[in-house]
Write a protein that holds these residues in place. Structure first.
Motif, PDB file in Angstrom:
ATOM      1  N   GLY A  37       7.288  26.333  -1.997  1.00 26.60           N
ATOM      2  CA  GLY A  37       6.849  25.483  -0.906  1.00 26.60           C
ATOM      3  C   GLY A  37       7.955  25.058   0.025  1.00 26.60           C
ATOM      4  O   GLY A  37       9.145  25.276  -0.224  1.00 26.60           O
ATOM      5  N   GLY A 140      -8.307  21.349   1.028  1.00 25.66           N
ATOM      6  CA  GLY A 140      -7.884  20.352   0.059  1.00 25.66           C
ATOM      7  C   GLY A 140      -9.031  19.995  -0.862  1.00 25.66           C
ATOM      8  O   GLY A 140     -10.077  20.646  -0.855  1.00 25.66           O
ATOM      9  N   PHE A 165      -1.929  22.657   1.642  1.00 28.44           N
ATOM     10  CA  PHE A 165      -2.770  22.023   0.622  1.00 28.44           C
ATOM     11  C   PHE A 165      -2.842  20.542   0.983  1.00 28.44           C
ATOM     12  O   PHE A 165      -1.934  19.770   0.703  1.00 28.44           O
ATOM     13  N   ASP A 166      -3.965  20.136   1.575  1.00 26.83           N
ATOM     14  CA  ASP A 166      -4.032  18.869   2.277  1.00 26.83           C
ATOM     15  C   ASP A 166      -4.616  17.741   1.429  1.00 26.83           C
ATOM     16  O   ASP A 166      -5.611  17.123   1.780  1.00 26.83           O
ATOM     17  N   THR A 169      -5.028  16.877  -4.591  1.00 28.44           N
ATOM     18  CA  THR A 169      -4.686  18.080  -5.360  1.00 28.44           C
ATOM     19  C   THR A 169      -5.127  17.962  -6.807  1.00 28.44           C
ATOM     20  O   THR A 169      -5.106  18.941  -7.546  1.00 28.44           O
ATOM     21  N   PHE A 230      -1.616  29.106  -6.317  1.00 22.90           N
ATOM     22  CA  PHE A 230      -0.259  28.624  -6.066  1.00 22.90           C
ATOM     23  C   PHE A 230       0.738  29.772  -5.976  1.00 22.90           C
ATOM     24  O   PHE A 230       1.702  29.709  -5.210  1.00 22.90           O
ATOM     25  N   ASN A 235       3.523  27.335   0.175  1.00 24.27           N
ATOM     26  CA  ASN A 235       2.639  26.220   0.490  1.00 24.27           C
ATOM     27  C   ASN A 235       3.405  25.054   1.099  1.00 24.27           C
ATOM     28  O   ASN A 235       4.605  24.889   0.856  1.00 24.27           O
ATOM     29  N   TYR A 236       2.683  24.283   1.880  1.00 25.34           N
ATOM     30  CA  TYR A 236       3.092  22.929   2.217  1.00 25.34           C
ATOM     31  C   TYR A 236       2.029  22.018   1.607  1.00 25.34           C
ATOM     32  O   TYR A 236       0.884  22.430   1.435  1.00 25.34           O
ATOM     33  N   THR A 237       2.404  20.799   1.266  1.00 24.29           N
ATOM     34  CA  THR A 237       1.493  19.930   0.533  1.00 24.29           C
ATOM     35  C   THR A 237       1.572  18.503   1.055  1.00 24.29           C
ATOM     36  O   THR A 237       2.641  18.027   1.425  1.00 24.29           O
ATOM     37  N   TYR A 239      -0.188  14.394   0.082  1.00 25.73           N
ATOM     38  CA  TYR A 239      -0.993  13.686  -0.909  1.00 25.73           C
ATOM     39  C   TYR A 239      -1.930  12.709  -0.227  1.00 25.73           C
ATOM     40  O   TYR A 239      -1.773  12.338   0.926  1.00 25.73           O
ATOM     41  N   GLN A 313       4.369  19.521  -7.552  1.00 27.24           N
ATOM     42  CA  GLN A 313       4.182  20.214  -6.277  1.00 27.24           C
ATOM     43  C   GLN A 313       5.518  20.819  -5.831  1.00 27.24           C
ATOM     44  O   GLN A 313       6.573  20.232  -6.054  1.00 27.24           O
ATOM     45  N   SER A 409      -4.141  13.522   6.301  1.00 27.40           N
ATOM     46  CA  SER A 409      -4.955  13.599   5.091  1.00 27.40           C
ATOM     47  C   SER A 409      -6.352  13.024   5.267  1.00 27.40           C
ATOM     48  O   SER A 409      -7.236  13.294   4.455  1.00 27.40           O
TER      49      SER A 409
END
Length: 717
Positions: A37, A140, A165-166, A169, A230, A235-237, A239, A313, A409
């Protein structure tokens, strides 16, 4: 090929040369999965978890990286770190000195090479001046009730540059079969009520378990949940509320309140602050930013949950932010950032949880989205992040990035009237949503006890299903499915008990689906209206064009234009106008509840629901769902609507009944953005349904293109 060096592991690399023998401990280690990521032009963060479950202890782990998928040549091996208990045996390391715009493969090994993980893949960022297409996706919301997330298995085949991945998770509330919910983390709205709250060890252990479960299969030989997803791309994530327990900790910028973290609800507490404050009291709507009130984001429980999220993550662990003039932000971990992808796109990832004021409640514990949400001092982003976001957008508008993608988010569009609900006209009936539950008969394996029934497996049972059979009273239905996987509860107590070996007949449960008809207190419009307006007004006033907000959380896929009040009368709907060349994509869920309550997947059902919402929005003076009339819109496609490009009706930009993700493609010249929603028909909670390429294949739900609006210094295109 250049050597790879990680600044986090350079001082440890000499150790690997001395750990070469095969040891029983290494041979028993198992890898949970891999992820990469936060890629830049030259760096990436890679992640794994490695543990010997029978004899846990510290284990040194190597990472190998190559441009060859088979790892037969051009392989560089580095020490990644040590898997140990403080991080729940997760390992992250930063790999540097990479080539831009290059696909790499990576895997982890024990230092004796006796155990090797699965292989992951990522792509580094192209040069900022490169005229290259950009191909990414986002979604997400992964609730354990929908494991193994069948749709997620299809994402790697898209060969994405990256996936966003918004948030959400994992779901700590997910009481799915074989996976109990975590211990409560606080009381809302009134934290002065004495209740047990999660201790430090409970937060760490139980949330870590929920993240681990996202990598395990739920059916023998089935998909390892999110493990292939994954590994499939970088990825960017972000929370959201579920990573923070969905109670008091979700408001990082709210007052921290008194002590919390006790199995009795009484002292001693693990954390001196973190209980929060009463969300019904208007004096708590804004937290003084002068250092006089401790913020929730500085509480031990919040920071513990943030740590567990970061453990699981592939996030680059950036430095703490130093801004003494902004106590709300000062000393917090920086999770927001911007990343250019070639000449034509910039991706901006915001942190919408660490700094937000409290989610306001009414006396009856409902969201309060009325005049309190117009308070100009309320913030979701915090002063430092908001100023950074505005400056980042302003810099981008002056070139060269054409498209500005802002990940948030929670939705920033408007669904219902200010402070209220839509009044739907002619919405679908309960029967039109379809009956739920595919299980038609089961056999008891033990005599019932009270209102608890024992069977071989409860997988696929649905709350609300009518139950009939010997000794079963009339009008019996399922009221709850227990997490043990073999028992469920009914609304009656049989007398005499239902004997073992009884064949029970199950009928379909009526749907309880309720469409989104208002702006909840966690959304920008419902709870943070003034800051929302300030941000959108900044975009409009500075002629920042081609802005696309990306959001999830509402468990439906919809496309909307955005309106704001130029006169800053945020409580007066009549003052609202469109933000030019700006819209939002609300996407998902990748696998969560809501869509599971619809079993009628016909386009006619979607159209009836979309029309009822759009007509109610028009009657309330709001912008209707969709992009009809948006400048530059072309090539609209909707599964089930052969005339989508001519009609461009609300249903052509709406999908409430699917698990889905959206793929975004920016052309190499930057002139065209293509958006395609991919999805499958939803399946029931706790159905544990694997991907079915025959009966429920992934399909393109809808797609459209936008020709870019004028950029800086242009009159038009």
């Amino acid at each position: 090929m250049k050597n790879f060096v990680s600044f986090r592991i350079t001082v440890l690399t000499f150790i690997a040369a001395f750990v070469t023998q095969v040891t029983p401990a290494d041979a028993s280690v198992s890898f949970l999965g891999v992820a990469a990521g936060d890629a830049t032009r030259n760096e990436v963060t890679v992640w794994t978890r490695a543990k010997d479950e029978s004899n846990p202890g510290p284990t040194a782990i190597n990472v190998q990286i190559s441009r060859d998928q088979t790892f037969s040549h051009g392989v560089t091996t580095l020490l990644a770190g040590t898997a140990d208990a403080p991080t729940d045996y997760t390992v992250k390391t930063d790999i540097v000195r990479l080539h831009p715009a290059t696909v790499y493969y990576y895997r982890f090994q024990t230092t004796d090479a006796s155990v090797t993980s699965n292989v992951g893949k990522f792509k580094t960022v192209p040069d900022e001046h490169a005229h290259v297409p950009v191909h990414f996706a986002f979604s997400g919301d992964c609730d354990g009730l929908i494991r193994p997330y069948a749709l997620a298995s299809q994402v790697p085949a898209k060969n994405l540059d990256f996936f966003m991945f918004d948030g959400d998770t994992e779901y700590e509330t997910s009481a799915s079969i074989g996976s109990p919910a975590v211990t409560s983390t606080g009381n809302i709205p009134d934290p002065t009520v004495v209740v047990p709250t999660a201790t430090d060890s409970q937060l760490f252990n139980e949330f870590s378990r929920k993240y681990r479960e996202q990598f395990f299969p739920v059916n023998f030989g089935g998909q390892n949940c999110l493990q292939p997803f994954f590994a499939g791309q970088g990825n960017y994530t972000a929370y959201d509320n579920h990573e923070l327990g969905n109670k008091q900790y979700i408001n990082g910028g709210a007052p921290a309140g008194a002590g919390v973290g006790s199995t009795t609800g009484m002292p001693p507490f693990d954390f001196m602050t973190g209980a929060g404050v009463d969300a019904r009291v208007s004096s708590n709507d804004v937290t003084a930013n002068d250092g006089s009130v401790p913020f929730m984001n500085k509480s031990g429980g919040f920071q513990r949950l943030q740590q567990v999220f970061e453990n699981y993550q592939p996030l680059t662990e950036r430095d703490l932010i130093t801004v003494p003039a902004d106590p709300r932000t000062n000393g917090t971990r920086q999770l927001y950032f911007a990343q250019r992808w070639g000449k034509n796109a910039i991706f901006i990832n915001t942190d919408c949880r660490s700094y937000r004021d409290i989610r306001m409640k009414t006396a009856g514990n409902a969201d309060d989205s009325g005049p309190r949400a117009d308070n100009p001092d309320r913030t979701m982003l915090g002063a430092t992040q908001l100023a950074w976001l505005e400056q980042t957008l302003l810099d981008a508008q002056h070139g060269p990035p054409t498209w500005k993608f802002i990940n948030i988010s929670d939705p920033i569009d408007q669904i219902g009237p200010i402070g209220g609900d839509l009044t739907l006209v002619n919405p679908p009936t309960t029967a039109e949503y379809g009956l739920l539950g595919d299980i038609t008969s089961i056999t008891t394996t033990a005599a019932s006890s009270g209102n608890t029934v024992t069977v071989g497996s409860t997988v696929g049972l649905v709350v609300g299903q009518p139950v009939s059979g010997a000794n079963v009273p009339a009008n019996t239905r399922i009221t709850a499915v227990n997490t043990d996987g073999t028992t469920f509860r009914i609304n009656t107590t049989p007398a005499p008990p239902i004997p073992s070996g009884t064949m029970l007949t199950l009928s379909g449960a009526p749907s309880s689906y309720a469409p989104v008809t208002n702006d909840s207190g966690k959304s920008w419009m419902g709870g943070y209206r003034a800051e929302r307006n300030a941000l959108l007004k900044f975009i409009a006033d500075h002629h920042i064009r081609n802005v696309v907000f990306l959001a999830t959380d509402d468990h439906q896929n919809r496309i909307n234009e955005l309106l704001y009040s130029p006169t800053v009368q945020t409580g007066d709907q009549s003052t609202y106008v469109k933000v030019p060349y700006c819209f939002e994509i609300v996407c998902g869920p990748l696998g969560a509840t809501g869509p599971d309550l619809i079993s009628n997947h016909s386009f006619s059902l979607v159209k009836k629901l979309a029309d009822s919402i759009a007509n109610a929005e028009s009657a309330a003076g709001l912008e209707s769902i969709g992009l009809a009339g948006y400048p530059g819109l072309q090539h609209v496609m909707r599964d089930g609507d052969p005339n989508a490009d001519a009609l461009r009706q609300p249903a052509d930009f709406y999908s409430p009944d699917t698990f889905n993700y959206n793929v975004l493609d920016v052309s190499a010249d930057g002139k065209i953005l293509t958006v395609t929603s991919y999805g499958i028909k939803s399946t029931v909670a706790n159905g544990f349904v694997e991907y079915d390429p025959v009966n429920n294949p992934e399909r393109a739900l809808f797609s459209f293109q936008i020709r870019r609006g004028p950029t800086h210094g242009e009159r038009g295109d």
